[in-house]
Design a protein around this motif. Structure first.
Motif, PDB file in Angstrom:
ATOM      1  N   ALA A  53      59.916 -65.061 -20.701  1.00 36.12           N
ATOM      2  CA  ALA A  53      60.304 -64.142 -19.628  1.00 36.12           C
ATOM      3  C   ALA A  53      61.236 -64.838 -18.640  1.00 36.12           C
ATOM      4  N   ASP A  54      60.927 -66.097 -18.321  1.00 36.44           N
ATOM      5  CA  ASP A  54      61.791 -66.864 -17.427  1.00 36.44           C
ATOM      6  C   ASP A  54      63.173 -67.042 -18.044  1.00 36.44           C
ATOM      7  N   LEU A  55      63.201 -67.296 -19.356  1.00 30.77           N
ATOM      8  CA  LEU A  55      64.473 -67.478 -20.057  1.00 30.77           C
ATOM      9  C   LEU A  55      65.310 -66.201 -20.006  1.00 30.77           C
ATOM     10  N   VAL A  56      64.704 -65.057 -20.308  1.00 32.65           N
ATOM     11  CA  VAL A  56      65.428 -63.784 -20.314  1.00 32.65           C
ATOM     12  C   VAL A  56      65.941 -63.448 -18.911  1.00 32.65           C
ATOM     13  N   LEU A  57      65.065 -63.617 -17.915  1.00 31.24           N
ATOM     14  CA  LEU A  57      65.471 -63.322 -16.546  1.00 31.24           C
ATOM     15  C   LEU A  57      66.612 -64.233 -16.089  1.00 31.24           C
ATOM     16  N   ALA A  58      66.568 -65.492 -16.495  1.00 30.15           N
ATOM     17  CA  ALA A  58      67.624 -66.425 -16.105  1.00 30.15           C
ATOM     18  C   ALA A  58      68.963 -66.022 -16.726  1.00 30.15           C
TER      19      ALA A  58
ATOM     20  N   ASP B 214      70.331 -72.989 -11.851  1.00 36.49           N
ATOM     21  CA  ASP B 214      70.148 -72.401 -10.532  1.00 36.49           C
ATOM     22  C   ASP B 214      68.700 -72.605 -10.096  1.00 36.49           C
ATOM     23  N   ARG B 215      68.356 -72.019  -8.950  1.00 37.10           N
ATOM     24  CA  ARG B 215      67.005 -72.149  -8.417  1.00 37.10           C
ATOM     25  C   ARG B 215      66.310 -70.805  -8.406  1.00 37.10           C
ATOM     26  N   GLY B 216      66.507 -70.038  -9.451  1.00 41.69           N
ATOM     27  CA  GLY B 216      65.900 -68.723  -9.520  1.00 41.69           C
ATOM     28  C   GLY B 216      64.790 -68.611 -10.533  1.00 41.69           C
ATOM     29  N   HIS B 217      64.325 -69.735 -11.086  1.00 44.08           N
ATOM     30  CA  HIS B 217      63.248 -69.688 -12.076  1.00 44.08           C
ATOM     31  C   HIS B 217      61.943 -69.228 -11.417  1.00 44.08           C
ATOM     32  N   LEU B 218      60.996 -68.862 -12.260  1.00 39.52           N
ATOM     33  CA  LEU B 218      59.734 -68.331 -11.744  1.00 39.52           C
ATOM     34  C   LEU B 218      59.029 -69.342 -10.857  1.00 39.52           C
ATOM     35  N   HIS B 219      59.031 -70.601 -11.265  1.00 39.06           N
ATOM     36  CA  HIS B 219      58.333 -71.600 -10.444  1.00 39.06           C
ATOM     37  C   HIS B 219      59.055 -71.822  -9.119  1.00 39.06           C
TER      38      HIS B 219
ATOM     39  N   ARG C 263      70.169 -62.849 -14.958  1.00 32.11           N
ATOM     40  CA  ARG C 263      70.567 -63.147 -13.579  1.00 32.11           C
ATOM     41  C   ARG C 263      71.920 -63.857 -13.542  1.00 32.11           C
ATOM     42  N   ARG C 264      72.094 -64.852 -14.399  1.00 27.16           N
ATOM     43  CA  ARG C 264      73.335 -65.616 -14.376  1.00 27.16           C
ATOM     44  C   ARG C 264      74.513 -64.789 -14.899  1.00 27.16           C
ATOM     45  N   THR C 265      74.288 -64.016 -15.947  1.00 29.15           N
ATOM     46  CA  THR C 265      75.353 -63.159 -16.463  1.00 29.15           C
ATOM     47  C   THR C 265      75.743 -62.101 -15.446  1.00 29.15           C
ATOM     48  N   TRP C 266      74.758 -61.526 -14.759  1.00 25.82           N
ATOM     49  CA  TRP C 266      75.025 -60.509 -13.746  1.00 25.82           C
ATOM     50  C   TRP C 266      75.864 -61.078 -12.609  1.00 25.82           C
TER      51      TRP C 266
END
Length: 461
Positions: free
Chosen positions: A289-294, A309-314, A297-300
């Protein structure tokens, strides 16, 4: 059945012991060769920390395979299957790429190519998906190209999912250890419950993977003395993927003899066969899920999917106020809930109480997730055995105040009304060092404002 369990336990303990004993010398070696990269904008730690922990983990993998080859109940895995050798070949290649990356920071595309080559090496030696049990359709045989592409895709996804989640001390090793424990229970039941020998390699891989993670965790828990680096995260991701590939594409569903009775009974009984399709996904559900969201997020944002970046779940857990240790424990909790919940449901799918337990634990997890500033307090009789931040105010207030001053926080009389230190007449925030207690409810990694500048992260991973 007790003898094989003891053999697996011995293999696990030897793997953990070798990994643990090698990590200390590896740390000194990493410092000597300069494998201590500078602090990056997205990093949580505040001191340069050596990497190359994957060297010790690879040593534990080799030791575990050697010991298993000499045990009476496990050496049949090496005689009847080439999968352990395929795993060792792919692991050696991905480990070498990781070591080079930890020292020289190689390009992300080169690493991706290396991951695909390592997966192809395992496919050539027989570790590949041969068929898929699909609900409503049955067992579907795959062509050589289909099996190869599916195997390579699963390996690459798993490796990068584990690599993406490796952002806090002890997080990746602990999550993979939890996942491999759940996977071990499932594959052991297939082997000794249904008598399916094809599940033996996956069971061995899970036991060795647990040992690798358990041996490395004492050195990697917060505050970490060494990081596993890409040499470790990619290695354990590949071993996890190898176990999933082995049990998914090598175990014949017909061998479980579940097709007797009515169609409804047969469909219900086939749940343990369908679980291999879901269990690898549930095991890496949080990292995936973290991989997909990353990527989204980056493509968007018009960035490369490989841009850090610093947008991972942790990172987000830290941003909303959780401490370093609590963020790791929350990720542990959700990983264990999903993985063991899937295994429990595959064993007793007709039991409603399993679903109720999963729902209840999910509610507890959500409550903990939304209470970042809650600090548990130990009873008075246990205050002497816990850190000062968990003691009652009367017992640890002075010690906590001292830790604020030592870590660099300005005393109260030098701060402005908003808690900011006054420098040249302008309020300026004082960064909070790692290990400072009393901020955001527990051991804090820093002030909230420190996580707002995500765009300054460099592009290297």
């Amino acid at each position: 059945m007790g003898q094989p369990v003891r053999d697996y336990l011995l293999t696990l303990c030897v793997t953990a012991a070798v990994t643990y004993l090698l990590t200390g010398p590896v740390r000194k070696f990493a410092i000597a060769v300069g494998a201590m990269p500078a602090i990056r904008a997205r990093d949580v730690h505040r001191e340069p920390t050596p990497r190359l922990g994957g060297i010790a983990m690879f040593g534990g993998l080799c030791a575990g395979l050697i010991v298993a080859d000499h045990l009476f109940n496990l050496n049949g895995v090496f005689e009847l299957s080439n999968e352990p050798r395929a795993l060792l070949s792919g692991a050696a290649l991905i480990w070498l790429i990781g070591v080079l990356d930890d020292k020289f920071e190689i390009d992300a595309l080169i690493k991706l190519g290396g991951q695909m080559i390592a997966a192809a090496v395992m496919v050539i030696q027989g570790l590949t998906i041969l068929w898929l049990p699909i609900p409503g359709v049955g067992t579907v045989a795959l062509t050589q190209w289909q099996g190869t592409l599916l195997t390579v895709a699963l390996v690459v996804i798993t490796i990068n999912a584990v690599n993406f989640v490796d952002g806090l001390d002890g997080l990746a090793a602990g999550m993979v250890c939890i996942a491999s424990a759940a996977f071990f229970l499932y594959t052991y039941r297939l082997w000794y419950g249904y008598g399916i020998e094809a599940a033996a390699p996956a069971t061995l891989f899970a036991a060795i993977l647990m040992g690798m993670c358990l041996g490395f965790l004492p050195h990697n828990m917060h505050p970490a003395r060494i990081f596993m680096g890409d040499s470790g995260s990619m290695l354990i991701g590949l071993v996890l993927a190898a176990g999933a590939i082995s049990v998914t594409g090598q175990v014949d569903p017909d061998a479980m003899k579940l097709f007797e009775g009515s169609e409804r009974q047969a469909t219900h009984a086939m749940l343990p066969v369908f679980i291999p399709l879901l269990l690898p996904l549930t095991i890496i559900a949080i990292p995936a899920a973290d991989l997909v969201l990353a990527i989204v997020r980056r493509t968007w944002n018009g960035q490369s999917p490989f841009a850090a970046d610093r947008g991972h779940l942790h990172h987000r857990l830290l941003e909303i106020g959780h401490s370093h240790s609590r963020s790791v424990l929350i990720m542990y909790f959700w990983s264990a809930l999903i993985a063991f919940g899937a295994v429990g449901y595959s064993v007793h799918s007709a039991s409603l109480w399993i679903v109720l337990v999963i729902v209840g634990l999910s509610a507890v997890g959500l409550v903990l997730l939304l209470m970042p500033r809650f600090t548990p307090r130990a009873p008075r009789w246990a205050e002497a055995f816990v850190p000062p931040r968990y003691r009652r105010r009367g017992a640890g207030a002075a010690e906590e105040q001292g830790s604020h001053t030592v870590a660099g926080e300005a005393p109260k009389d030098q701060q402005g009304p908003a808690g900011s230190q006054m420098a040249s007449g302008t309020p300026e925030q004082v960064p909070v060092a790692v290990g400072v207690s009393g901020v955001n409810g527990a051991t804090a990694v820093g002030a909230r404002s420190r996580f707002t500048s995500r765009d300054r992260a460099d592009s290297s991973r």
